[in-house]
Design a protein around this motif. Structure first.
Motif, PDB file in Angstrom:
ATOM      1  N   GLN A 176       0.839  -1.203   0.000  1.00  0.00           N
ATOM      2  CA  GLN A 176       0.000   0.000   0.000  1.00  0.00           C
ATOM      3  C   GLN A 176       0.873   1.252   0.000  1.00  0.00           C
ATOM      4  OE1 GLN A 176      -3.151   1.197   0.079  1.00  0.00           O
ATOM      5  NE2 GLN A 176      -2.590   3.225   0.782  1.00  0.00           N
ATOM      6  N   ARG A 225       2.982   1.297  -3.537  1.00  0.00           N
ATOM      7  CA  ARG A 225       2.162   1.524  -4.726  1.00  0.00           C
ATOM      8  C   ARG A 225       1.318   2.792  -4.616  1.00  0.00           C
ATOM      9  NH1 ARG A 225      -1.742  -2.202  -5.539  1.00  0.00           N
ATOM     10  NH2 ARG A 225      -1.817  -1.682  -7.741  1.00  0.00           N
ATOM     11  N   GLY A 226       0.965   3.179  -3.417  1.00  0.00           N
ATOM     12  CA  GLY A 226       0.136   4.358  -3.231  1.00  0.00           C
ATOM     13  C   GLY A 226      -1.324   4.125  -3.580  1.00  0.00           C
ATOM     14  N   LYS A 227      -1.712   2.871  -3.722  1.00  0.00           N
ATOM     15  CA  LYS A 227      -3.097   2.521  -4.045  1.00  0.00           C
ATOM     16  C   LYS A 227      -3.629   1.558  -2.989  1.00  0.00           C
ATOM     17  CE  LYS A 227      -2.339   2.646  -9.036  1.00  0.00           C
ATOM     18  NZ  LYS A 227      -2.339   1.834 -10.260  1.00  0.00           N
ATOM     19  N   ASN A 228      -4.878   1.754  -2.627  1.00  0.00           N
ATOM     20  CA  ASN A 228      -5.539   0.867  -1.678  1.00  0.00           C
ATOM     21  C   ASN A 228      -6.503  -0.013  -2.461  1.00  0.00           C
ATOM     22  OD1 ASN A 228      -6.585  -0.370   0.545  1.00  0.00           O
ATOM     23  ND2 ASN A 228      -7.683   1.425   1.304  1.00  0.00           N
ATOM     24  N   ASP A 229      -5.974  -1.114  -3.016  1.00  0.00           N
ATOM     25  CA  ASP A 229      -6.816  -1.984  -3.828  1.00  0.00           C
ATOM     26  C   ASP A 229      -6.577  -3.444  -3.482  1.00  0.00           C
ATOM     27  OD1 ASP A 229      -4.335  -2.343  -4.944  1.00  0.00           O
ATOM     28  OD2 ASP A 229      -4.872  -1.655  -6.940  1.00  0.00           O
ATOM     29  N   ASN A 265      -2.924  -5.397  -3.354  1.00  0.00           N
ATOM     30  CA  ASN A 265      -2.141  -5.417  -2.115  1.00  0.00           C
ATOM     31  C   ASN A 265      -2.497  -6.640  -1.269  1.00  0.00           C
ATOM     32  OD1 ASN A 265      -1.178  -2.950  -2.978  1.00  0.00           O
ATOM     33  ND2 ASN A 265      -2.529  -1.773  -1.643  1.00  0.00           N
TER      34      ASN A 265
END
Length: 171
Positions: free
Chosen positions: A79, A82-86, A89
């Motif tokens: 998280q 990548r800087g994404k909360n999907d 992860n």
């Protein structure tokens, strides 16, 4: 230290408080490992002596705590990187846990399906968290439940006109 024991995994957003999240996940894994190890010691392996018994507990609890820690750390670090909360992860966290499971059993044949299975299970968990699914709802006792003394166990209701008996007291 009291805050650490009352902390829940989803109290803070993904990628934050990784140490607390790892502690929470490892705590539940240790309890599960303790249960599984006790079952093994009592029902199957029957170790002789203290050292062998501790070894059996370590054999089960160590990998389970490792799987929980690997999942938590991998998910939260992914998280942050990548800087994404999907869901990717969580899939990566499941793959990390599955790889530890395969290493525990010393089998690549088990590791690959375990990685995929735990990865997809993690995706289901992420979907459940994001969409508000409830797997185990909280149950509250209703005022008239099956355990209530006011529950009517009769098949049919009494007909008032057919009651011809008295209470037995003279008036």
């Amino acid at each position: 230290m009291n805050g650490l024991f009352s902390y829940k995994y989803y109290d803070t957003p993904e990628g934050h408080d990784i140490y607390k999240k790892t502690f929470v996940a490892s705590k539940y894994a240790a309890l599960s490992g303790l249960t599984l190890a006790s079952w093994d010691v009592l029902m199957f392996s029957h170790p002789k002596g203290f050292a062998q018994t501790v070894g059996r507990y370590g054999f089960f609890m160590g990998p389970m705590v490792g799987m929980a820690a690997a999942f938590t750390v991998t998910t939260n670090v992914a998280q942050n990187i990548r800087g994404k909360n999907d869901k990717i992860n969580y899939f990566l966290g499941g793959v990390a846990a599955g790889s530890i499971f395969g290493t525990w059993l010393r089998s690549v044949t088990v590791a690959v399906p375990a990685c995929l299975l735990l990865g997809f299970a993690a995706i289901v968990k992420k979907s459940a968290v994001d969409e508000g699914w409830v797997f185990f709802p909280d149950t509250t006792m209703a005022p008239k439940s099956i355990k209530s003394v006011r529950h009517d166990w009769t098949l049919v209701k009494d007909i008032e006109e057919l009651k011809t008996w008295t209470t037995g007291t003279k008036q």
